[in-house]
Design a protein around this motif. Structure first.
Motif, PDB file in Angstrom:
ATOM      1  N   ARG A 235      18.244 -49.829 -11.403  1.00 11.40           N
ATOM      2  CA  ARG A 235      16.912 -49.724 -10.808  1.00 11.40           C
ATOM      3  C   ARG A 235      16.660 -50.893  -9.858  1.00 11.40           C
ATOM      4  NH1 ARG A 235      14.128 -49.717 -15.257  1.00 11.40           N
ATOM      5  NH2 ARG A 235      13.593 -51.943 -15.252  1.00 11.40           N
ATOM      6  N   SER A 236      17.022 -52.081 -10.278  1.00 15.61           N
ATOM      7  CA  SER A 236      16.829 -53.261  -9.439  1.00 15.61           C
ATOM      8  C   SER A 236      17.691 -53.192  -8.188  1.00 15.61           C
ATOM      9  CB  SER A 236      17.153 -54.526 -10.237  1.00 15.61           C
ATOM     10  OG  SER A 236      16.337 -54.634 -11.383  1.00 15.61           O
ATOM     11  N   LEU A 237      18.948 -52.785  -8.352  1.00 19.74           N
ATOM     12  CA  LEU A 237      19.839 -52.661  -7.191  1.00 19.74           C
ATOM     13  C   LEU A 237      19.292 -51.673  -6.174  1.00 19.74           C
ATOM     14  CD1 LEU A 237      23.496 -52.612  -8.608  1.00 19.74           C
ATOM     15  CD2 LEU A 237      22.530 -54.250  -6.991  1.00 19.74           C
ATOM     16  N   SER A 238      18.773 -50.542  -6.652  1.00 21.38           N
ATOM     17  CA  SER A 238      18.262 -49.520  -5.742  1.00 21.38           C
ATOM     18  C   SER A 238      17.086 -50.041  -4.946  1.00 21.38           C
ATOM     19  CB  SER A 238      17.855 -48.270  -6.531  1.00 21.38           C
ATOM     20  OG  SER A 238      18.973 -47.685  -7.170  1.00 21.38           O
ATOM     21  N   LEU A 239      16.162 -50.740  -5.601  1.00 22.62           N
ATOM     22  CA  LEU A 239      14.992 -51.281  -4.901  1.00 22.62           C
ATOM     23  C   LEU A 239      15.412 -52.351  -3.897  1.00 22.62           C
ATOM     24  CD1 LEU A 239      11.965 -51.598  -4.457  1.00 22.62           C
ATOM     25  CD2 LEU A 239      11.917 -53.157  -6.433  1.00 22.62           C
ATOM     26  N   VAL A 240      16.266 -53.269  -4.335  1.00 24.31           N
ATOM     27  CA  VAL A 240      16.704 -54.355  -3.460  1.00 24.31           C
ATOM     28  C   VAL A 240      17.454 -53.802  -2.258  1.00 24.31           C
ATOM     29  CG1 VAL A 240      18.308 -56.310  -3.290  1.00 24.31           C
ATOM     30  CG2 VAL A 240      16.745 -56.139  -5.233  1.00 24.31           C
ATOM     31  N   TYR A 241      18.320 -52.821  -2.479  1.00 20.58           N
ATOM     32  CA  TYR A 241      19.114 -52.279  -1.374  1.00 20.58           C
ATOM     33  C   TYR A 241      18.264 -51.465  -0.409  1.00 20.58           C
ATOM     34  CZ  TYR A 241      24.031 -53.249  -0.841  1.00 20.58           C
ATOM     35  OH  TYR A 241      25.211 -53.831  -0.485  1.00 20.58           O
ATOM     36  N   PHE A 242      17.236 -50.787  -0.915  1.00 18.14           N
ATOM     37  CA  PHE A 242      16.348 -50.045  -0.022  1.00 18.14           C
ATOM     38  C   PHE A 242      15.678 -51.005   0.960  1.00 18.14           C
ATOM     39  CE2 PHE A 242      12.259 -48.314   1.243  1.00 18.14           C
ATOM     40  CZ  PHE A 242      12.572 -47.005   1.578  1.00 18.14           C
ATOM     41  N   ILE A 243      15.127 -52.101   0.441  1.00 18.57           N
ATOM     42  CA  ILE A 243      14.461 -53.088   1.299  1.00 18.57           C
ATOM     43  C   ILE A 243      15.482 -53.763   2.219  1.00 18.57           C
ATOM     44  CG2 ILE A 243      13.108 -55.222   1.309  1.00 18.57           C
ATOM     45  CD1 ILE A 243      12.030 -54.345  -1.447  1.00 18.57           C
ATOM     46  N   LEU A 244      16.657 -54.077   1.681  1.00 17.59           N
ATOM     47  CA  LEU A 244      17.710 -54.696   2.482  1.00 17.59           C
ATOM     48  C   LEU A 244      18.080 -53.822   3.673  1.00 17.59           C
ATOM     49  CD1 LEU A 244      20.083 -56.707   2.993  1.00 17.59           C
ATOM     50  CD2 LEU A 244      21.414 -55.339   1.372  1.00 17.59           C
ATOM     51  N   MET A 245      18.262 -52.520   3.429  1.00 18.21           N
ATOM     52  CA  MET A 245      18.680 -51.627   4.510  1.00 18.21           C
ATOM     53  C   MET A 245      17.596 -51.475   5.571  1.00 18.21           C
ATOM     54  SD  MET A 245      21.731 -51.062   3.810  1.00 18.21           S
ATOM     55  CE  MET A 245      22.114 -49.876   5.104  1.00 18.21           C
ATOM     56  N   VAL A 246      16.311 -51.549   5.167  1.00 14.57           N
ATOM     57  CA  VAL A 246      15.238 -51.538   6.161  1.00 14.57           C
ATOM     58  C   VAL A 246      15.392 -52.750   7.083  1.00 14.57           C
ATOM     59  CG1 VAL A 246      12.754 -51.792   6.515  1.00 14.57           C
ATOM     60  CG2 VAL A 246      13.600 -50.242   4.756  1.00 14.57           C
ATOM     61  N   GLY A 247      15.582 -53.932   6.493  1.00 10.95           N
ATOM     62  CA  GLY A 247      15.740 -55.140   7.296  1.00 10.95           C
ATOM     63  C   GLY A 247      16.963 -55.094   8.189  1.00 10.95           C
ATOM     64  N   VAL A 248      18.085 -54.648   7.648  1.00 11.12           N
ATOM     65  CA  VAL A 248      19.325 -54.566   8.439  1.00 11.12           C
ATOM     66  C   VAL A 248      19.154 -53.592   9.596  1.00 11.12           C
ATOM     67  CG1 VAL A 248      21.737 -53.812   8.377  1.00 11.12           C
ATOM     68  CG2 VAL A 248      20.842 -55.267   6.547  1.00 11.12           C
ATOM     69  N   GLN A 249      18.534 -52.446   9.332  1.00 14.69           N
ATOM     70  CA  GLN A 249      18.346 -51.464  10.399  1.00 14.69           C
ATOM     71  C   GLN A 249      17.401 -51.987  11.473  1.00 14.69           C
ATOM     72  OE1 GLN A 249      20.214 -48.732  10.459  1.00 14.69           O
ATOM     73  NE2 GLN A 249      19.449 -48.228  12.485  1.00 14.69           N
ATOM     74  N   PHE A 250      16.361 -52.724  11.071  1.00 14.45           N
ATOM     75  CA  PHE A 250      15.485 -53.359  12.054  1.00 14.45           C
ATOM     76  C   PHE A 250      16.310 -54.206  13.026  1.00 14.45           C
ATOM     77  CE2 PHE A 250      11.138 -53.662   9.649  1.00 14.45           C
ATOM     78  CZ  PHE A 250      10.975 -52.310   9.834  1.00 14.45           C
ATOM     79  N   GLY A 251      17.222 -55.010  12.471  1.00 16.33           N
ATOM     80  CA  GLY A 251      18.016 -55.898  13.308  1.00 16.33           C
ATOM     81  C   GLY A 251      19.069 -55.170  14.126  1.00 16.33           C
ATOM     82  N   MET A 252      19.819 -54.269  13.478  1.00 22.37           N
ATOM     83  CA  MET A 252      20.916 -53.591  14.167  1.00 22.37           C
ATOM     84  C   MET A 252      20.429 -52.698  15.300  1.00 22.37           C
ATOM     85  SD  MET A 252      23.619 -54.792  12.895  1.00 22.37           S
ATOM     86  CE  MET A 252      24.749 -53.704  13.776  1.00 22.37           C
ATOM     87  N   THR A 253      19.234 -52.125  15.140  1.00 24.75           N
ATOM     88  CA  THR A 253      18.690 -51.257  16.191  1.00 24.75           C
ATOM     89  C   THR A 253      18.543 -52.003  17.512  1.00 24.75           C
ATOM     90  OG1 THR A 253      17.512 -49.924  14.546  1.00 24.75           O
ATOM     91  CG2 THR A 253      16.735 -49.776  16.824  1.00 24.75           C
ATOM     92  N   LEU A 254      18.262 -53.304  17.443  1.00 28.98           N
ATOM     93  CA  LEU A 254      17.934 -54.061  18.652  1.00 28.98           C
ATOM     94  C   LEU A 254      18.912 -55.187  18.972  1.00 28.98           C
ATOM     95  CD1 LEU A 254      14.150 -54.193  17.865  1.00 28.98           C
ATOM     96  CD2 LEU A 254      15.148 -53.029  19.816  1.00 28.98           C
TER      97      LEU A 254
END
Length: 413
Positions: A235-254
């Motif tokens: 459960r913790s991994l899923s929550l942490v990775y969801f937020i992590l992927m939002v941040g990574v995608q924010f950066g990689m997009t630009l």
């Protein structure tokens, strides 16, 4: 003097891991050749967007793929996905030659992207569900570290090699070479199957697979979700990775836009930074298993995520060369050991009969944020600028690390 005896599981790994390394290199061929081919056919950014959208679509059915992986022979999944991918990549260049430039070729490329991504996800889910039985659960940390090292090596040399091959033989023929690389995993899996390595998944108390229906598939997917949300680590991994992927995608997009249009880097300089990124990943990838033992799996994941967040912030704050290099190293280096550790933790925490579903569902939960994050990043960047967006990206990733440090992840040895 004879060396130490090699365990049966270690011998299986020596067959499978080199084959996977070859196929990972082939993936890099595809990642470079396909957008170049679509651009050559269309000269249109809209067509490029459609191509990427087609490759995102199969991610929506990941839970169903996991259900199938736990219901039928995983060996059959691996063999079938390799055979289908090889056929598609062999046939596509021939069809493109017949169709020529035009809408038909673009539709064909979109179909290739959709179907190849689908069958690649089938392969990856089947592989992750099979690995504990193939190499032994006690060897998962070491095996994933080796796979991460090979993956980082492929990302380091793959684009340059693919670029040279594209200039030499053209994008369609590079797709043919990609097909050959999948032949390596096909041969390895077939060899292990003949050796009796792959076991049929256990789907009920008697050890035999039950029938398959839409209602049963929904029940199986629900069981995996419940298992993830009840298990404190998953459960913790899923929550942490969801937020992590939002941040990574924010950066990689630009990121590329920031390098080229904001800072004004030449293409060669961007390529050099990509090489730095691959080198940083490769440098730490082989140390993943050792770091897990020294630092602890949970602390390694949290520290790696925090390091990546700082890397994005430094990249946005310091556009000078030294800032870009330091930021690139920090945001790239932890990727391989963190990924290997997360896979190890996930599989060691999961029951045998749920391996396929849990693997697919955790991917789905993490990647569900990607399309939304990509669209949101563009909208926010219009208001605050690309440089500020990279800093926001790092901040979001640091939030993921903070949540991880307050969760049961911190106590995973």
């Amino acid at each position: 003097m004879l060396g130490a005896p090699v365990s049966r599981e270690a011998a299986h790994g020596r067959v499978l891991i080199p084959a996977l390394a070859i196929s990972r290199l082939g993936n890099e061929f595809y990642y470079l050749a396909t957008p170049l081919l679509v651009y050559d056919l269309s000269q249109s950014s809209t067509a490029m967007g459609i191509q990427y959208a087609a490759e995102y679509l199969p991610l929506t059915v990941l839970p169903l793929i996991g259900v199938v992986a736990d219901r039928i022979s995983r060996m059959k999944l691996l063999l079938t996905s390799d055979i289908v991918r090889i056929i598609m990549l062999l046939v596509t260049p021939l069809l493109l030659k017949q169709l020529g430039a035009g809408p038909g070729s673009l539709i064909l490329m979109s179909l290739l992207g959709l179907l190849l991504t689908f069958w690649s996800q089938v392969f990856e889910v089947g592989l992750e569900a099979s690995l504990p039985g193939v190499v032994g659960r006690e060897n998962l940390g070491k095996v994933y570290s080796q796979l991460s090292a090979f993956g980082s090596g492929a990302r380091l040399i793959g684009p340059a090699l693919a670029g040279w091959l594209v200039s030499l033989i053209g994008p369609p023929n590079v797709l043919l070479l990609n097909a050959l690389t999948y032949g390596a995993t096909l041969v390895a899996v077939a060899h292990l199957w003949r050796a009796g390595v792959f076991r049929h998944p256990v789907s009920d108390a008697s050890g035999t697979s039950t029938g398959f229906s839409l209602r049963q598939a929904a029940a199986d997917a629900k069981e995996a979700l419940e298992f993830i949300f009840v298990h404190p680590v998953l459960r913790s991994l899923s929550l942490v990775y969801f937020i992590l992927m939002v941040g990574v995608q924010f950066g990689m997009t630009l990121l590329i836009f920031y390098y080229r249009d904001v800072i004004g880097l030449a293409a060669e300089s961007v390529g050099l930074l990509m090489t730095v990124s691959g080198s940083a990943q490769l440098a730490l990838a082989s140390l993943g298993s050792w770091l897990q033992k020294v630092v602890g799996k949970g602390r390694l994941v949290i520290a790696g995520i925090a390091c990546a967040g700082l890397g994005w912030i430094i990249t946005g704050l310091i556009p000078a060369w030294w800032g870009l290099v330091v930021g690139c190293v920090l945001l790239s280096a932890p990727q391989a050991p963190v990924s290997a550790t997360v896979n190890t933790m996930q599989q060691q925490a999961t029951r045998e009969e749920l391996l396929g579903r849990v693997s697919a569902t955790t991917r789905w939960l993490a990647w569900a944020s990607l399309p939304i994050a990509a669209l949101t990043a563009g909208a926010i960047a219009e208001a605050v600028g690309a440089q500020a967006m990279l800093i926001i990206s790092g901040g979001v990733i640091l939030v993921a690390a903070l949540i991880g440090s307050l969760s049961p992840l911190l106590r995973v040895p």
